[in-house]
Enzyme design. Sequence first.
Site, PDB file in Angstrom:
ATOM      1  N   THR A   1      44.319 -22.677  64.587  1.00 49.03           N
ATOM      2  CA  THR A   1      43.470 -23.858  64.618  1.00 49.03           C
ATOM      3  C   THR A   1      42.375 -23.645  65.654  1.00 49.03           C
ATOM      4  O   THR A   1      42.649 -23.135  66.750  1.00 49.03           O
ATOM      5  CB  THR A   1      44.286 -25.112  64.990  1.00 49.03           C
ATOM      6  OG1 THR A   1      45.293 -25.333  63.996  1.00 49.03           O
ATOM      7  CG2 THR A   1      43.397 -26.343  65.086  1.00 49.03           C
TER       8      THR A   1
ATOM      9  N   PRO B   1      37.220 -23.938  72.109  1.00 47.07           N
ATOM     10  CA  PRO B   1      36.901 -22.873  71.145  1.00 47.07           C
ATOM     11  C   PRO B   1      37.147 -21.474  71.694  1.00 47.07           C
ATOM     12  O   PRO B   1      37.108 -21.255  72.911  1.00 47.07           O
ATOM     13  CB  PRO B   1      35.412 -23.106  70.858  1.00 47.07           C
ATOM     14  CG  PRO B   1      35.170 -24.543  71.191  1.00 47.07           C
ATOM     15  CD  PRO B   1      36.084 -24.827  72.349  1.00 47.07           C
ATOM     16  N   ASN B   2      37.404 -20.548  70.788  1.00 49.42           N
ATOM     17  CA  ASN B   2      37.562 -19.128  71.114  1.00 49.42           C
ATOM     18  C   ASN B   2      38.736 -18.854  72.057  1.00 49.42           C
ATOM     19  O   ASN B   2      38.758 -17.839  72.753  1.00 49.42           O
ATOM     20  CB  ASN B   2      36.268 -18.561  71.715  1.00 49.42           C
ATOM     21  CG  ASN B   2      35.084 -18.760  70.796  1.00 49.42           C
ATOM     22  OD1 ASN B   2      35.172 -18.471  69.600  1.00 49.42           O
ATOM     23  ND2 ASN B   2      33.987 -19.286  71.330  1.00 49.42           N
ATOM     24  N   ARG B   3      39.694 -19.771  72.068  1.00 50.18           N
ATOM     25  CA  ARG B   3      40.890 -19.649  72.912  1.00 50.18           C
ATOM     26  C   ARG B   3      40.567 -19.648  74.409  1.00 50.18           C
ATOM     27  O   ARG B   3      41.395 -19.261  75.237  1.00 50.18           O
ATOM     28  CB  ARG B   3      41.708 -18.394  72.552  1.00 50.18           C
ATOM     29  CG  ARG B   3      42.304 -18.437  71.145  1.00 50.18           C
ATOM     30  CD  ARG B   3      43.259 -19.620  71.007  1.00 50.18           C
ATOM     31  NE  ARG B   3      43.991 -19.629  69.751  1.00 50.18           N
ATOM     32  CZ  ARG B   3      43.651 -20.349  68.684  1.00 50.18           C
ATOM     33  NH1 ARG B   3      42.559 -21.082  68.695  1.00 50.18           N
ATOM     34  NH2 ARG B   3      44.402 -20.344  67.608  1.00 50.18           N
ATOM     35  N   LEU B   4      39.361 -20.094  74.773  1.00 47.64           N
ATOM     36  CA  LEU B   4      39.016 -20.231  76.187  1.00 47.64           C
ATOM     37  C   LEU B   4      39.354 -21.650  76.632  1.00 47.64           C
ATOM     38  O   LEU B   4      38.495 -22.459  76.999  1.00 47.64           O
ATOM     39  CB  LEU B   4      37.528 -19.927  76.409  1.00 47.64           C
ATOM     40  CG  LEU B   4      37.115 -18.481  76.139  1.00 47.64           C
ATOM     41  CD1 LEU B   4      35.615 -18.299  76.356  1.00 47.64           C
ATOM     42  CD2 LEU B   4      37.892 -17.514  77.039  1.00 47.64           C
TER      43      LEU B   4
END
Length: 213
Positions: free
Chosen positions: A9, A189-192
């Site tokens: 997700t 977003p972007n797993r950050l």
Amino acid sequence: MTKIADIRTEYKLQSLAESDVAANPVEQFSKWWDAAIKSNIDEVNAMTLATATPTGKPFARIVLLKGFDEKGFSFYTNYESDKGLELASNPQAALLFFWKELQRQVRIEGTVEKLSAEESDVYFASRPEGSRIGAWASPQSKVVSTRNELEESFLAYEKEFKGKDIPRPPHWGGYRIVPKQIEFWQGRPNRLHDRIQYSLQKDNNWKIERLAP
């Protein structure tokens, strides 16, 4: 067929900055709790409770938060259940809330203490009658031969307490996790992801730090 590794997700609802959080983690939790309540999350008070034996064997299960304040986070259970015995021998625990609708997690770590008999009595009296009888009828975490055994025990206690006040069983009551560390996680977003951690210091003040995702 979808591969498990391909399930993901993208988190992009909100952000969490150091300048946005309260100085006290319980106050910050209260803000997120209010947001979760307003979001109509199903069983918003469900939390994972992790315990361990003195030798470090871990256990986890879902329990329900029943209160929180500056003293800590409270839940109720059978003192003689597996979690009760684990907490008696190693009074440390961790809690985890996951509110996926808000893309948020809260992790709480701390020591554990029993609530007073008076606090447990007040909460027990507020429970539905069936739940109060169930607390007497179920030898929680113990092996039972069949479901009929439980149902017969329930019927026996139901008959015993008919027309009477149902007292709190001596083996049932509340616990409070006294927090030493609390982390607030906001999906990004972007797993950050944003991770803000509060750590209790020796002077009883809270240190706020950002953790890498």
